[in-house]
Design an enzyme around this catalytic site. Structure first.
Site, PDB file in Angstrom:
ATOM      1  N   SER A 122      11.261   6.001   8.744  1.00 20.72           N
ATOM      2  CA  SER A 122      10.732   5.676  10.077  1.00 20.72           C
ATOM      3  C   SER A 122      11.162   4.255  10.444  1.00 20.72           C
ATOM      4  O   SER A 122      11.020   3.333   9.650  1.00 20.72           O
ATOM      5  CB  SER A 122       9.200   5.762  10.046  1.00 20.72           C
ATOM      6  OG  SER A 122       8.662   5.368  11.282  1.00 20.72           O
TER       7      SER A 122
ATOM      8  N   GLU B   7       9.534  -2.620   7.557  1.00 19.00           N
ATOM      9  CA  GLU B   7      10.552  -1.940   8.360  1.00 19.00           C
ATOM     10  C   GLU B   7      11.700  -1.571   7.412  1.00 19.00           C
ATOM     11  O   GLU B   7      12.490  -2.443   7.011  1.00 19.00           O
ATOM     12  CB  GLU B   7      11.014  -2.894   9.484  1.00 19.00           C
ATOM     13  CG  GLU B   7      12.228  -2.445  10.243  1.00 19.00           C
ATOM     14  CD  GLU B   7      12.203  -0.993  10.714  1.00 19.00           C
ATOM     15  OE1 GLU B   7      11.285  -0.613  11.447  1.00 19.00           O
ATOM     16  OE2 GLU B   7      13.103  -0.236  10.313  1.00 19.00           O
TER      17      GLU B   7
ATOM     18  N   CYS C  15      -0.537  -3.040  14.793  1.00 15.13           N
ATOM     19  CA  CYS C  15      -0.309  -2.652  13.396  1.00 15.13           C
ATOM     20  C   CYS C  15      -0.828  -3.742  12.470  1.00 15.13           C
ATOM     21  O   CYS C  15      -0.492  -4.922  12.635  1.00 15.13           O
ATOM     22  CB  CYS C  15       1.192  -2.430  13.187  1.00 15.13           C
ATOM     23  SG  CYS C  15       1.668  -2.252  11.459  1.00 15.13           S
TER      24      CYS C  15
ATOM     25  N   CYS D  67       4.492  -5.682  15.431  1.00 14.88           N
ATOM     26  CA  CYS D  67       3.861  -4.834  16.452  1.00 14.88           C
ATOM     27  C   CYS D  67       2.366  -5.158  16.479  1.00 14.88           C
ATOM     28  O   CYS D  67       1.715  -5.156  15.433  1.00 14.88           O
ATOM     29  CB  CYS D  67       4.065  -3.357  16.133  1.00 14.88           C
ATOM     30  SG  CYS D  67       5.800  -2.932  15.892  1.00 14.88           S
TER      31      CYS D  67
ATOM     32  N   CYS E 203       3.152   8.380   1.581  1.00 16.50           N
ATOM     33  CA  CYS E 203       3.641   7.379   2.529  1.00 16.50           C
ATOM     34  C   CYS E 203       3.838   6.079   1.743  1.00 16.50           C
ATOM     35  O   CYS E 203       2.895   5.588   1.116  1.00 16.50           O
ATOM     36  CB  CYS E 203       2.565   7.227   3.604  1.00 16.50           C
ATOM     37  SG  CYS E 203       2.870   5.929   4.766  1.00 16.50           S
TER      38      CYS E 203
ATOM     39  N   ASN F  23      -4.994   4.142  15.222  1.00 20.77           N
ATOM     40  CA  ASN F  23      -6.021   3.867  14.215  1.00 20.77           C
ATOM     41  C   ASN F  23      -6.673   2.544  14.572  1.00 20.77           C
ATOM     42  O   ASN F  23      -5.959   1.602  14.923  1.00 20.77           O
ATOM     43  CB  ASN F  23      -5.349   3.676  12.852  1.00 20.77           C
ATOM     44  CG  ASN F  23      -5.659   4.799  11.895  1.00 20.77           C
ATOM     45  OD1 ASN F  23      -6.714   5.419  11.966  1.00 20.77           O
ATOM     46  ND2 ASN F  23      -4.726   5.060  11.017  1.00 20.77           N
TER      47      ASN F  23
ATOM     48  N   CYS G 285       5.572  -7.383   7.352  1.00 25.03           N
ATOM     49  CA  CYS G 285       6.650  -6.922   8.228  1.00 25.03           C
ATOM     50  C   CYS G 285       6.926  -7.992   9.277  1.00 25.03           C
ATOM     51  O   CYS G 285       6.010  -8.587   9.823  1.00 25.03           O
ATOM     52  CB  CYS G 285       6.258  -5.618   8.913  1.00 25.03           C
ATOM     53  SG  CYS G 285       7.567  -4.954   9.975  1.00 25.03           S
TER      54      CYS G 285
ATOM     55  N   CYS H 281      -1.278   1.853   7.386  1.00 27.21           N
ATOM     56  CA  CYS H 281      -0.904   1.018   6.249  1.00 27.21           C
ATOM     57  C   CYS H 281      -0.969  -0.458   6.597  1.00 27.21           C
ATOM     58  O   CYS H 281      -0.633  -0.857   7.690  1.00 27.21           O
ATOM     59  CB  CYS H 281       0.476   1.391   5.752  1.00 27.21           C
ATOM     60  SG  CYS H 281       0.392   2.158   4.145  1.00 27.21           S
TER      61      CYS H 281
ATOM     62  N   SER I  18       9.928   4.990  15.960  1.00 28.92           N
ATOM     63  CA  SER I  18       8.646   4.609  16.558  1.00 28.92           C
ATOM     64  C   SER I  18       8.908   4.165  17.987  1.00 28.92           C
ATOM     65  O   SER I  18       9.418   3.077  18.222  1.00 28.92           O
ATOM     66  CB  SER I  18       8.008   3.487  15.740  1.00 28.92           C
ATOM     67  OG  SER I  18       7.731   3.961  14.440  1.00 28.92           O
ATOM     68  N   LEU I  19       8.603   5.037  18.926  1.00 29.29           N
ATOM     69  CA  LEU I  19       8.977   4.798  20.322  1.00 29.29           C
ATOM     70  C   LEU I  19       7.882   4.008  21.056  1.00 29.29           C
ATOM     71  O   LEU I  19       8.145   2.966  21.636  1.00 29.29           O
ATOM     72  CB  LEU I  19       9.230   6.163  20.991  1.00 29.29           C
ATOM     73  CG  LEU I  19       9.786   6.162  22.396  1.00 29.29           C
ATOM     74  CD1 LEU I  19      11.112   5.437  22.477  1.00 29.29           C
ATOM     75  CD2 LEU I  19       9.942   7.607  22.910  1.00 29.29           C
TER      76      LEU I  19
ATOM     77  N   GLU J 272       0.819  -1.208   0.000  1.00 33.94           N
ATOM     78  CA  GLU J 272       0.000   0.000   0.000  1.00 33.94           C
ATOM     79  C   GLU J 272       0.849   1.253   0.000  1.00 33.94           C
ATOM     80  O   GLU J 272       1.946   1.268   0.546  1.00 33.94           O
ATOM     81  CB  GLU J 272      -0.893   0.011   1.256  1.00 33.94           C
ATOM     82  CG  GLU J 272      -1.877  -1.133   1.250  1.00 33.94           C
ATOM     83  CD  GLU J 272      -2.670  -1.245   2.544  1.00 33.94           C
ATOM     84  OE1 GLU J 272      -3.041  -0.200   3.108  1.00 33.94           O
ATOM     85  OE2 GLU J 272      -2.886  -2.372   2.994  1.00 33.94           O
TER      86      GLU J 272
HETATM   87  N1  SAH Z   1       8.141  -0.088  10.361  1.00 30.47           N
HETATM   88  C1  SAH Z   1       8.396   1.297  10.504  1.00 30.47           C
HETATM   89  C2  SAH Z   1       7.688   2.149   9.461  1.00 30.47           C
HETATM   90  C3  SAH Z   1       6.303   1.754   9.070  1.00 30.47           C
HETATM   91  S1  SAH Z   1       5.084   1.872  10.349  1.00 30.47           S
HETATM   92  C4  SAH Z   1       8.041   1.766  11.895  1.00 30.47           C
HETATM   93  O1  SAH Z   1       7.407   1.023  12.643  1.00 30.47           O
HETATM   94  O2  SAH Z   1       8.446   2.878  12.241  1.00 30.47           O
HETATM   95  C5  SAH Z   1       4.821   3.630  10.368  1.00 30.47           C
HETATM   96  C6  SAH Z   1       4.202   4.176  11.636  1.00 30.47           C
HETATM   97  O3  SAH Z   1       2.808   3.789  11.722  1.00 30.47           O
HETATM   98  C7  SAH Z   1       4.877   3.669  12.902  1.00 30.47           C
HETATM   99  O4  SAH Z   1       5.167   4.738  13.777  1.00 30.47           O
HETATM  100  C8  SAH Z   1       3.825   2.753  13.450  1.00 30.47           C
HETATM  101  O5  SAH Z   1       3.982   2.556  14.804  1.00 30.47           O
HETATM  102  C9  SAH Z   1       2.538   3.442  13.064  1.00 30.47           C
HETATM  103  N2  SAH Z   1       1.328   2.602  13.175  1.00 30.47           N
HETATM  104  C10 SAH Z   1       1.185   1.310  12.857  1.00 30.47           C
HETATM  105  N3  SAH Z   1      -0.071   0.877  13.129  1.00 30.47           N
HETATM  106  C11 SAH Z   1      -0.734   1.939  13.644  1.00 30.47           C
HETATM  107  C12 SAH Z   1      -2.070   2.125  14.129  1.00 30.47           C
HETATM  108  N4  SAH Z   1      -2.966   1.130  14.159  1.00 30.47           N
HETATM  109  N5  SAH Z   1      -2.405   3.351  14.579  1.00 30.47           N
HETATM  110  C13 SAH Z   1      -1.504   4.379  14.549  1.00 30.47           C
HETATM  111  N6  SAH Z   1      -0.246   4.263  14.133  1.00 30.47           N
HETATM  112  C14 SAH Z   1       0.156   3.049  13.666  1.00 30.47           C
HETATM  113 FE1  SF4 Z   2       6.372  -3.375  11.169  1.00 33.06          FE
HETATM  114 FE2  SF4 Z   2       6.280  -0.729  11.667  1.00 33.06          FE
HETATM  115 FE3  SF4 Z   2       4.029  -2.231  11.664  1.00 33.06          FE
HETATM  116 FE4  SF4 Z   2       5.804  -2.523  13.628  1.00 33.06          FE
HETATM  117  S1  SF4 Z   2       4.615  -0.667  13.164  1.00 33.06           S
HETATM  118  S2  SF4 Z   2       4.794  -4.184  12.516  1.00 33.06           S
HETATM  119  S3  SF4 Z   2       7.704  -2.236  12.544  1.00 33.06           S
HETATM  120  S4  SF4 Z   2       5.332  -1.830   9.922  1.00 33.06           S
END
Ligand code: SAH
Ligand code: SF4
Length: 392
Positions: A204, A173, A129, A126, A115, A303, A122, A346, A227-228, A96
């Protein structure tokens, strides 16, 4: 190379293109003509490159795919301000990209931010996500990364507009596919190809420490976002399973070194999850971690995604969290996530296509996340190193 079939033409480096042209007995200026056609964006196939001799057009079509994301479905949200693209790649993998339009406001020009994805799925996993739930598919190649940009750019140019920012915040990632991501950035950055300034490109990462250190060695290039999500290891172990490999203090130390070496501010992203990582204790731990750093924190309400027990923190809770950070001198912004109605976090469209997992697996996943996050709130570190998927 695409996984199946012919490699994407846009992934070819300038020298490789010159070599290909030479191998076909053509003068080197043909390489420039081909690159212009790839990057100027008007042609949809080599057949339309009428400046080229037909033999060369045929050879190009035989050796390369002109557009690796030609098979794309669009969905609009936010009254057209968000355009979400679901791309089907040659091997059927779904990725996407999301184009977000920000109209001009007092003091800021209009922006068009794309984006993009760096991997199909991935491996980090997480649990909040949608991409993480899909698991790892494969790395994208250079052409598949930059073709997301060419696709969006063509749409914008058709409206007389230009892409202003690119963020690697789609699926995957980027620091776990870093060679190809860097080659893609080189093409996007190159004035003779896409020509977007490095400062307008953001990478990111969920905290791949060796990747961050490699970027630091490259010098001031693009913006780094980390992403903290949590400042305490027990909770971050649950929210970002990679934290077991590179704990939060190591991630922040690498980011701090990056900022010191490049003079660039670090962006920290925190997805705010109701009752999970939004407590006063979490805000205080974040203050202890980041106080005095050249950093900016973005708080983003989670989200909604399927198969989690969690939802976004209420806005007053996010505001209180922000006030604690700001009170300690940490720059903090509260962001609204775009495109919720089409699932702009995404991975959601691709996850929907992947089908619904069996109900008992979903129920087990939810229960496990509730238990793990509850234990983490008490400060306990669980010893199970596996990420939380639904295939367990
Ligand atoms: N893998 C990398 C980049 C892609 S994710 C990373 O984790 O940084 C991009 C951002 O979207 C990250 O900060 C991630 O934590 C956030 N993200 C993923 N799922 C989400 C959700 N359901 N709501 C809000 N932010 C989300
Ligand atoms: Fe992968 Fe980023 Fe989603 Fe975590 S937030 S699962 S690192 S895409």
């Amino acid at each position: 190379m695409t996984t199946e079939g012919r490699p994407g033409l846009s992934g070819l480096g300038s020298d490789d293109l010159v070599a290909w042209v030479a191998a076909h007995g053509e003068p080197s200026y043909r390489a420039r003509q081909i690159a212009d056609a790839v990057w100027s964006g008007s042609a949809a196939s080599p057949d339309e490159l009428l400046t080229l001799p037909s033999g060369l057009r045929d050879a190009l079509a035989a050796d390369f795919t002109f557009d690796t994301v030609a098979d794309t479905e669009m969905k609009d949200a936010d009254g057209g301000l968000t355009e979400k693209a679901l791309h089907r790649l040659a091997d059927g993998a779904l990725i996407e990209s999301v184009l977000m339009h920000y109209p001009a406001r007092a003091g800021s020009r209009e922006r068009h931010t794309l984006c993009i994805s760096s991997q199909a799925g991935c491996a980090v996993g997480c649990p909040f996500c949608a991409t993480g739930e899909l698991g790892f598919g494969r790395d994208l190649d250079v052409a598949e990364i930059v073709d997301q940009v060419r696709f969006a750019s063509r749409r914008l140019v058709g409206d007389g507009k230009r892409l202003t920012n690119i963020v690697f915040m789609g699926m995957g990632e980027p620091l776990l596919n870093l060679d190809r991501v860097l080659a893609a950035i080189e093409a996007l950055n190159d004035p003779r190809r896409f020509g977007l300034g490095a400062r307008h490109i953001t990478l990111s990462t969920s905290g791949v420490v060796p990747g961050i250190r490699r970027l630091t060695a490259l010098g001031p290039q693009f913006t780094l976002a980390v992403s903290l999500h949590a400042a305490r290891d027990p909770l971050r172990d649950v929210l970002v399973p990679l934290n077991r490999r590179w704990p939060v203090a190591e991630v922040v130390a690498a980011a701090r070194d990056h900022s010191a070496a490049t003079g660039r501010r670090i962006s920290y992203e925190v997805t705010m999850i109701g009752g999970v990582n939004d407590t006063e204790a979490d805000a205080t731990a974040m203050v202890d971690l980041l106080r005095g750093d050249h950093a900016h924190v973005n708080l983003i309400p989670m989200n909604p995604v399927a198969h989690t027990p969690w939802t976004a923190s209420p806005m007053p809770v996010i505001e209180a969290f922000a006030a604690t950070l700001r009170g300690a001198g940490i720059e903090t912004t509260i962001r609204r996530n775009r495109g919720q109605e089409v699932g702009a976090a995404c991975g959601q469209l691709a996850a929907e296509r992947a089908g619904e997992p069996p109900a008992p697996a979903v129920a087990r996943r939810r229960a496990r996340l509730v238990a793990e996050s509850a234990a983490a709130l008490l400060g306990e570190r669980s010893h199970d190193p596996s990420p939380v998927g639904v295939g367990e």
